[in-house]
Design an enzyme around this catalytic site. Structure first.
Site, PDB file in Angstrom:
ATOM      1  N   ASN A   1      44.968  37.183  36.710  1.00  0.00           N
ATOM      2  CA  ASN A   1      45.258  35.822  37.296  1.00  0.00           C
ATOM      3  C   ASN A   1      46.558  35.394  36.075  1.00  0.00           C
ATOM      4  O   ASN A   1      46.247  35.616  35.013  1.00  0.00           O
ATOM      5  CB  ASN A   1      44.265  34.739  37.354  1.00  0.00           C
ATOM      6  CG  ASN A   1      43.310  35.103  38.573  1.00  0.00           C
ATOM      7  OD1 ASN A   1      43.926  35.712  39.790  1.00  0.00           O
ATOM      8  ND2 ASN A   1      42.210  34.549  38.732  1.00  0.00           N
TER       9      ASN A   1
ATOM     10  N   ARG B   1      41.213  40.016  42.597  1.00  0.00           N
ATOM     11  CA  ARG B   1      41.219  41.014  41.531  1.00  0.00           C
ATOM     12  C   ARG B   1      40.216  42.142  41.684  1.00  0.00           C
ATOM     13  O   ARG B   1      40.662  43.202  41.534  1.00  0.00           O
ATOM     14  CB  ARG B   1      40.999  40.241  40.413  1.00  0.00           C
ATOM     15  CG  ARG B   1      42.381  39.379  39.695  1.00  0.00           C
ATOM     16  CD  ARG B   1      41.918  38.529  38.463  1.00  0.00           C
ATOM     17  NE  ARG B   1      40.613  37.506  38.710  1.00  0.00           N
ATOM     18  CZ  ARG B   1      40.257  36.816  37.718  1.00  0.00           C
ATOM     19  NH1 ARG B   1      40.528  37.266  36.702  1.00  0.00           N
ATOM     20  NH2 ARG B   1      39.022  36.161  38.045  1.00  0.00           N
TER      21      ARG B   1
END
Length: 753
Positions: free
Chosen positions: A35, A17
């Site tokens: 996520n 990320r």
């Protein structure tokens, strides 16, 4: 332009990320990343050229440790965002494929530099990690991979770590911690407790003075001592009740390994890989005390995977590091269990309070013909899936075997092979297996609708498989012959639809209810025909014959019509004559045991395979000394229906004759290996001539014997055969769950036609 992007692969627990956010900000793309389950979801908005460039980067680039299997892009109605942010994790949506989760990752080079930088605030912090390294699967409770879904939830971040969590190398690093927060080092010794730097200093002193420490590693406890002090290694053997089996040694660096072992380019790559397995290397310098590796030609060597291991080996040099278990028991991974150990041979316990949810032994591997062969699949490899060609119509659970137990969950094109557990005869190992199965099913969100297991009616895994299958389907469990599953594990790995499966091992339940173990199977899809095998020999004593090589030798003497044997020979002959506790066996493993005892090389298996290893070492010594092999042969007997028997009894008679004539036992041992490899070639030639099959799969625990494997591989390839070996799973019973799972998928595929 606004798009919704889904990224599949190892994209959680590897800094993915923050990587996405950095790419987006560099390109001027706005939106968010989060996520979700085992995947990453992205909404990206901006000019068409910028968004397309962003998507290209997701295809072409990734942070260290990530593996991108697929990137899906869907257009969305135009939406504007003020910035690009990392969002809170989303709720799991029911994707059709199982996620790919990160295994535990060794300390990265950046963290290692910080570990030894006196100016860094994590200087000498033993549990240093970042977004690219540290424990993952062993501490993971559920998905998505966030701090709150791991055992790091037990530790509150300090303000400095909170700040680093927002940006930089530790941006959204769920294992972030330091000297002021997170796990800290503790040493317990004779009722005394030390912490942090003092704990480390005391531990170093204990090891220097010949002590044995229990050290909490990534996946469980390890026992540690100096390999140069005989008293220390002897204490370790007494602690573990492990008389002879070689120990692994952890080295601080590649340079230190090269001082003791030869290391090829492929072996170096394996040692430095993110799995950080124990790698079997040829010993070039005998500098450690003899009790470390005994008579072995190889040393199990590995590199540190945590800051604590690195600090200890840098301070003390190479260390014996072995699983923290007692013989036949599983590795200890809970603090309360290790702290209860009361032994005069254990000097102290060096640990921390970060909980381990999935116990994982150190993995073991070697390099053969330039390729990795996994011998024990655990930390660093689990829970990575093995990608297979057939896709089962229904998710499959394959139970594996009882020795070296492991299971496999198979959904879509992904087969998830569990860690090594051990012998299911042990209650605690059986409980760990069951708990591991529930944990992996929950984590991967796989609900098996089919169960595969071994044909053996007495296996614990078979009984459990039948129990679980009864809850799922009225059809019951799919049962596959043991050696067929071995061959199928190779077929699965290499996407084969057929082969000659040459499977040599210690024991497996045959379709004729005898003990098999020296098999030549012609495999086609889900089916097989037993084309050849060792001639069956009656063996008495039940399970005892697998440990007592003298008993095995007496059984072979009786089959060969010998009139003399051990002091108990007449009793053995009587038991065989009256079929008391007697089974017919075609096992190559028992043949190795018998020959080892007949030549006076080794008479008892103090650990699994000890007699066979001693026989291989004797043969290797003859080869190294330039001694030629004794001339031995294994006659082939044609049976009705075309089945071929390899007359191992005749071979034993030849060996006895040469031994009585005063033959060099090392040359005879070498000749035995040559005779086996010669007959493998001869039988495969016969099958090829009749059926046209030229693909050969070598599997089964006996092929852990490097000398035999080298000879079979060389002779078969030189004769035009395509030879395939296990690589991603062990050739021993730790790999049969993959073969069972693959066979179950093939059955489903055929039934759906």
């Amino acid at each position: 332009m606004t798009v919704f992007i889904t990224v599949f692969g190892i994209v959680q627990g590897v800094g993915y990320r923050p990587f996405v956010a950095a790419q987006a900000k560099e390109l001027g793309v706005k939106g968010w990343v989060r996520n979700s389950g085992g995947i990453v979801e992205i909404t990206a908005s901006g000019g068409q050229a910028e968004v397309e460039a962003f998507v290209r980067r997701l295809h072409e680039q990734r942070p260290e440790g990530a593996q991108v299997l697929r990137v899906e892009v869907k257009p969305l109605p135009e939406e504007r965002f003020d910035s690009f942010r990392i969002d809170l994790s989303g709720k799991y949506t029911d994707h059709t494929e199982a996620p790919v989760l990160p295994p535990d990752i060794p300390m990265c080079e950046s963290c290692k530099k910080e570990l030894y930088d006196p100016k860094d605030r994590r200087y000498h912090y033993p549990f240093i990690s970042c977004a690219s390294c540290g424990p993952r699967y062993s501490i993971m409770n559920t998905l998505p991979y966030d701090r709150g879904t791991t055992t790091m939830r037990d530790f509150v971040m300090c303000s400095a770590c909170e700040k680093e969590y927002q940006a930089g190398r530790r941006c959204h690093a769920q294992t972030i911690s330091c000297h002021d927060c997170g796990p800290q080092l503790i040493l317990r010794d004779q009722g005394m407790t030390w912490e942090k730097e003092e704990a480390f200093s005391k531990a170093v002193a204990l090891l220097r003075n010949g002590g044995v420490l229990a050290l909490k590693g990534v996946g469980g406890y390890q026992f540690v001592c100096s390999p140069e002090q005989e008293t220390a290694v002897e204490r370790l053997r007494l602690l573990k009740a492990r008389e002879k089996k070689p120990f692994a040694v952890m080295f601080p660096s590649m340079e230190s390994i090269r001082a003791y072992c030869s290391v090829s380019k492929e072996e170096e790559e394996l040692l430095k890989s993110t799995a950080r397995p124990i790698v079997l290397l040829r010993i070039t310098k005998q500098a450690f005390c003899p009790q470390v590796s005994g008579e072995s030609r190889f040393l199990g060597a590995f590199l540190p995977c945590t800051g604590l291991h690195q600090m200890l080996t840098d301070t003390l040099g190479p260390l014996v590091v072995t699983s923290g278990n007692f013989t036949t028991e599983p590795m200890i991974y809970k603090d309360e269990d290790m702290l209860k150990v009361n032994s005069p041979f254990l000097s102290g316990v060096l640990y921390h309070t970060r909980r381990i949810l999935s116990p994982l032994d150190d993995s073991v591997a070697r390099v053969f013909a330039g390729k990795t062969q996994i011998i024990r699949r655990s930390r660093g490899y689990v829970p990575l899936p093995i990608m297979l060609a057939p896709r089962p119509k229904k998710p499959v659970l394959a139970m594996g075997g009882d020795l070296k137990s492991s299971f496999c969950l198979y959904k879509g094109d992904r087969a998830y092979v569990s860690q090594y557990f051990g012998d299911m005869e042990n209650f605690q190992i059986s409980r760990n297996y069951r708990n591991g199965l529930k944990h992996m099913e929950r984590l991967l969100r796989i609900e098996p609708l089919a169960v595969a297991c071994d044909l053996h009616p007495g296996y614990h895994t078979t009984a459990l498989g039948e129990e679980l299958a009864a809850k799922i389907t009225s059809a019951g469990a799919l049962k596959f012959q043991h050696h067929h599953a071995h061959a199928a594990s190779v077929m699965a790995e290499h996407h084969l639809d057929g082969c000659i499966g040459v499977v040599f091992d210690g024991t497996g339940y045959g379709t004729d209810e005898t003990v098999w173990g020296g098999e030549f199977l012609l495999c086609k899809g889900k089916d097989f025909v037993r084309r050849a095998h060792l001639r069956s020999v009656p063996l008495c004593g039940g399970d005892a014959v697998a440990k007592n090589a003298v008993l095995a030798a007496d059984c072979y003497r009786s089959a060969a019509g010998e009139s003399w044997g051990s002091p108990r020979y007449e009793m053995v002959r009587a038991a065989l004559k009256h079929r008391i506790n007697t089974q017919d066996s075609s096992s190559v493993g028992r043949l190795f045991d018998a020959v080892s005892a007949l030549l006076g090389i080794r008479e008892n298996n103090g650990y699994e395979g000890e007699c066979a290893i001693a026989l291989e070492n004797a043969a290797a010594a003859a080869k190294a000394a330039g001694k030629g092999p004794s001339a031995l042969g294994i006659p082939l007997l044609e049976k009705e229906g075309g089945e071929i028997e390899l007359d191992q009894v005749d071979l034993v008679s030849q060996i006895l004759q040469k031994a009585r004539a005063g033959g060099d036992r090392e040359r005879i041992a070498f000749g035995f290996h040559v005779a086996l490899s010669d007959v493998v070639l001869a039988v495969c030639r016969k099958i090829r001539a009749e059926d046209g099959e030229k693909r050969v799969a070598l599997s089964g625990g006996v092929f852990g014997n490097l000398l035999l494997l080298e000879q079979c591989y060389a002779k078969l390839t030189e004769d035009g055969f395509d030879v395939y070996l296990n690589s991603a799973v062990p050739c021993n019973d730790g790999g049969i769950c993959l073969g069972q799972a693959w066979l179950a998928a093939m059955v489903q595929e055929e039934n759906s036609k």
